[in-house]
Design an enzyme around this catalytic site. Structure first.
Site, mmCIF file in Angstrom:
data_model
loop_
_atom_site.group_PDB
_atom_site.id
_atom_site.type_symbol
_atom_site.label_atom_id
_atom_site.label_comp_id
_atom_site.label_asym_id
_atom_site.label_seq_id
_atom_site.Cartn_x
_atom_site.Cartn_y
_atom_site.Cartn_z
ATOM 1 N N CYS A 20 -5.123 12.148 12.757
ATOM 2 C CA CYS A 20 -5.842 10.698 13.053
ATOM 3 C C CYS A 20 -5.607 10.168 14.142
ATOM 4 O O CYS A 20 -4.735 10.856 15.072
ATOM 5 C CB CYS A 20 -5.510 9.880 11.659
ATOM 6 N N ARG A 33 -8.601 -0.708 4.546
ATOM 7 C CA ARG A 33 -7.658 0.417 4.066
ATOM 8 C C ARG A 33 -6.298 -0.134 3.629
ATOM 9 O O ARG A 33 -5.631 0.234 2.600
ATOM 10 C CB ARG A 33 -7.573 1.517 4.867
ATOM 11 N N ARG A 50 -0.423 14.413 12.579
ATOM 12 C CA ARG A 50 0.244 14.322 11.276
ATOM 13 C C ARG A 50 0.682 15.501 10.655
ATOM 14 O O ARG A 50 0.086 15.707 9.632
ATOM 15 C CB ARG A 50 -0.895 13.405 10.502
ATOM 16 N N ASP A 79 4.514 0.669 11.600
ATOM 17 C CA ASP A 79 3.586 -0.118 11.192
ATOM 18 C C ASP A 79 3.271 -1.311 11.474
ATOM 19 O O ASP A 79 2.486 -2.160 10.965
ATOM 20 C CB ASP A 79 3.323 -0.073 9.702
ATOM 21 N N LYS A 98 0.872 -1.181 0.057
ATOM 22 C CA LYS A 98 -0.079 0.069 0.024
ATOM 23 C C LYS A 98 0.770 1.385 0.150
ATOM 24 O O LYS A 98 0.591 2.122 -0.772
ATOM 25 C CB LYS A 98 -0.922 -0.015 1.246
ATOM 26 N N ASN A 99 1.987 1.406 0.873
ATOM 27 C CA ASN A 99 2.554 2.356 1.044
ATOM 28 C C ASN A 99 3.637 2.763 0.073
ATOM 29 O O ASN A 99 4.303 3.630 -0.060
ATOM 30 C CB ASN A 99 3.214 2.448 2.465
HETATM 31 C C1 EPZ Z 1 4.053 7.210 6.278
HETATM 32 O O1 EPZ Z 1 3.233 8.038 6.704
HETATM 33 C C2 EPZ Z 1 3.191 5.832 5.903
HETATM 34 N N1 EPZ Z 1 2.072 6.203 5.149
HETATM 35 C C3 EPZ Z 1 2.573 5.395 7.514
HETATM 36 O O2 EPZ Z 1 1.838 4.256 7.406
HETATM 37 C C4 EPZ Z 1 3.880 5.109 8.258
HETATM 38 O O3 EPZ Z 1 3.401 4.863 9.787
HETATM 39 C C5 EPZ Z 1 4.649 6.457 8.497
HETATM 40 O O4 EPZ Z 1 5.018 6.810 7.083
HETATM 41 C C6 EPZ Z 1 5.992 6.110 9.142
HETATM 42 O O5 EPZ Z 1 6.764 5.147 8.685
HETATM 43 C C7 EPZ Z 1 2.329 6.182 3.762
HETATM 44 O O6 EPZ Z 1 3.298 5.751 3.240
HETATM 45 C C8 EPZ Z 1 0.921 6.426 3.142
HETATM 46 P P1 EPZ Z 1 6.044 10.600 8.227
HETATM 47 P P2 EPZ Z 1 3.773 9.503 7.014
HETATM 48 O O7 EPZ Z 1 5.937 11.585 7.546
HETATM 49 O O8 EPZ Z 1 4.686 9.902 5.524
HETATM 50 C C9 EPZ Z 1 6.757 13.216 12.004
HETATM 51 C C10 EPZ Z 1 0.102 2.704 7.636
HETATM 52 O O9 EPZ Z 1 -0.298 2.052 8.682
HETATM 53 N N2 EPZ Z 1 6.574 14.491 10.634
HETATM 54 O O10 EPZ Z 1 7.129 9.469 7.821
HETATM 55 O O11 EPZ Z 1 2.760 10.305 6.968
HETATM 56 C C11 EPZ Z 1 5.528 12.498 12.019
HETATM 57 O O12 EPZ Z 1 4.784 13.360 12.814
HETATM 58 C C12 EPZ Z 1 0.587 4.354 7.849
HETATM 59 O O13 EPZ Z 1 0.392 2.322 6.572
HETATM 60 C C13 EPZ Z 1 6.709 15.690 11.062
HETATM 61 O O14 EPZ Z 1 7.000 16.076 12.246
HETATM 62 O O15 EPZ Z 1 4.731 9.836 7.934
HETATM 63 C C14 EPZ Z 1 5.854 11.252 12.557
HETATM 64 O O16 EPZ Z 1 6.364 11.523 13.879
HETATM 65 C C15 EPZ Z 1 0.403 4.948 9.084
HETATM 66 N N3 EPZ Z 1 6.476 16.754 10.199
HETATM 67 C C16 EPZ Z 1 7.212 11.165 11.648
HETATM 68 O O17 EPZ Z 1 7.605 12.510 11.342
HETATM 69 C C17 EPZ Z 1 5.981 16.479 8.783
HETATM 70 O O18 EPZ Z 1 6.126 17.374 8.088
HETATM 71 C C18 EPZ Z 1 7.241 10.280 10.513
HETATM 72 O O19 EPZ Z 1 6.009 10.679 9.697
HETATM 73 C C19 EPZ Z 1 5.895 15.014 8.351
HETATM 74 C C20 EPZ Z 1 6.152 14.044 9.320
#
Ligand code: EPZ
Length: 424
Positions: free
Chosen positions: A116, A403, A121, A309, A22-23
């Site tokens: 969420c 999802r 996020r 995840d 998915k990701n």
């Molecule tokens: C991706 O989300 C995945 N989703 C998530 O999978 C996964 O949990 C996550 O990466 C971490 O591996 C998809 O790829 C569609 P991040 P993403 O930006 O990109 C912080 C699932 O269950 N952050 O890597 O939204 C954030 O708060 C889903 O399949 C900032 O601070 O996650 C988090 O603590 C859930 N500022 C960390 O970074 C930002 O601008 C990682 O977030 C962006 C993120």
């Protein structure tokens, strides 16, 4: 609203094939907007999230056609870079449309994704990257309106308080393809899903170096062409089935996994004494029939750390390990919605801030109960607990699971689980 009924205690045995990731798929589908040519994407998982992304692509001007069950043709001869709030709000990954819009049209108007249940996020790092590229950004009625007509190559540090950002890296990577000059992203995410996106973009003709490392260099301004591409297998689904085989003391052969993308998971499985092996082409063999699991410590981190995840699924698994385990969630500190539900089954888990302290016992089994799913990975953890619990477990709100897991109840049933899906 659908729910599943699971009668626990059956050992899962047999062969199962994981679906496409998915990701990896979601940003790659968005990236098809970067060219006016046809892209044919194989191994697309049938999920509510991927169907939603395809619907958005159609809305913004792409021609989308299923060539077969898991192969989709996408041709975006023109792109209207506006993503509607009513669709975007349903899926955070829509945020990747911003980078694709900028890479193709140099403008973007996408609703800012909300939070969420797993936590805040934020997209501050995405915005930082767009600003560094020279974009002019305005927030209007909850939308991020970006003018990227003056985008130019830049050196961008994309690390945040919790390390790298996966979709943030995807966004800046795609936007940089529409910038004049060369962009370097430092502290880029290099999860297997980002590597897959880079490989797809390279097949479109993008010039990207540093793939698989935390420093990506992108040459902007190249005309991109169509291609045929196969999505990698879903490592989170593979990890979930590994837990299922161990928790039910069964024997599984897991196919269509992409080779050696789970090494950190195998390291932890080895720690707890699990009998799991991956062969050279990525096939995973699980034998839970006679392993006494040991407690351990798990800390989630951005790749190459333990994936957040799989945290919920490992919490369920560690309830079956002897001794006290500690699971620390460093990416989304409040991602423990599965814990109160597991405790209603007799698990002994305490939350202390970002830590889950799990009193695992192999002697006393979990007891089936009525449970409510809250988010995608928490749902998977509740299914796993129901499979090994005594008696009957009902998991409601399974739309969360749909999802990210394709036909999960059917796949489990094919392995011998006593699970039925019903509508309330
Ligand atoms: C991706 O989300 C995945 N989703 C998530 O999978 C996964 O949990 C996550 O990466 C971490 O591996 C998809 O790829 C569609 P991040 P993403 O930006 O990109 C912080 C699932 O269950 N952050 O890597 O939204 C954030 O708060 C889903 O399949 C900032 O601070 O996650 C988090 O603590 C859930 N500022 C960390 O970074 C930002 O601008 C990682 O977030 C962006 C993120």
């Amino acid at each position: 609203m659908d729910y599943v009924r699971i009668r626990g205690g059956r050992a899962l045995c047999g062969e199962i094939s994981v679906s496409g990731s998915k990701n990896a798929c979601l940003p790659i589908l968005a990236a098809c907007l970067l060219t006016k040519d046809e892209c044919v994407i194989e191994n697309v998982p049938h999920l509510s999230d991927t169907r939603l992304m395809l619907k958005i692509l159609q809305l913004v001007g792409a021609h989308v056609q299923y060539q077969s069950k898991h192969t989709v043709s996408i041709r975006a001869e023109s792109v209207d870079p506006h993503a509607p709030y009513e669709l975007v709000k349903q899926m955070r990954a829509s945020v990747c449309l911003m980078g694709a819009f900028l890479g193709r049209t140099q403008t973007s108007d996408v609703s800012i994704p909300g939070g969420c249940v797993i936590g805040q996020r934020p997209i501050d790092l995405h915005i930082k990257g767009f600003n560094k590229l020279g974009c002019k950004i305005e927030i209007k009625n909850g939308n991020l309106c970006i003018d990227g007509r003056d985008m130019h190559g830049e050196r961008i540090f994309l690390g945040g308080r919790n390390g790298s950002t996966v979709t943030g890296t995807a966004n800046i990577l795609m936007a940089a393809l529409g910038a004049k000059g060369t962009t370097t992203i430092e502290c880029a995410a290099y999860e297997p899903e980002i590597i897959d996106l880079c490989h797809f973009l390279q097949k479109l003709g993008a010039v990207i170096t540093g793939v698989g490392t935390s420093t990506l260099t992108i040459e902007g301004g190249h005309e991109l062409h169509g291609c045929r591409y196969r999505i990698i297998g879903d490592r989170m689904e593979a990890g979930t089935f590994i837990c299922a085989g161990l928790m039910t003391r069964g024997k599984l052969k897991i196919l269509n996994n992409t080779p050696n993308i789970n090494s950190v998971v195998y390291d932890k499985l080895n720690d707890i004494g699990a009998n799991v092996y991956e062969d050279a082409d990525g096939t995973i063999f699980v034998d839970g029939s006679n392993c006494e699991l040991r407690s351990s410590e798990v800390v989630t981190m951005p790749y190459p750390g333990f994936p957040t995840d799989l945290q919920a699924q490992f919490c369920a698994l560690l309830t079956q390990a002897n001794g006290i385990s500690i699971v620390t969630e460093r990416v989304y500190p409040s991602r423990f919605m599965h814990v109160p539900e597991l405790n209603r089954m007799g698990a002994g888990i305490m939350i202390e801030g970002e830590h889950a302290i799990i009193h695992g016992v192999t002697s006393q089994r979990l007891i089936g109960a009525q449970l409510m799913a809250s988010d995608l990975r928490a749902s998977a953890a509740l299914f796993l607990a129901g499979l090994c619990a005594e008696g009957e477990t009902i998991v409601s709100r399974v739309y969360h699971l749909d999802r990210g897991y394709e036909r999960f109840d059917e796949k489990l049933r094919s392995l011998g689980a006593d699970i039925t899906r019903e509508s309330a």
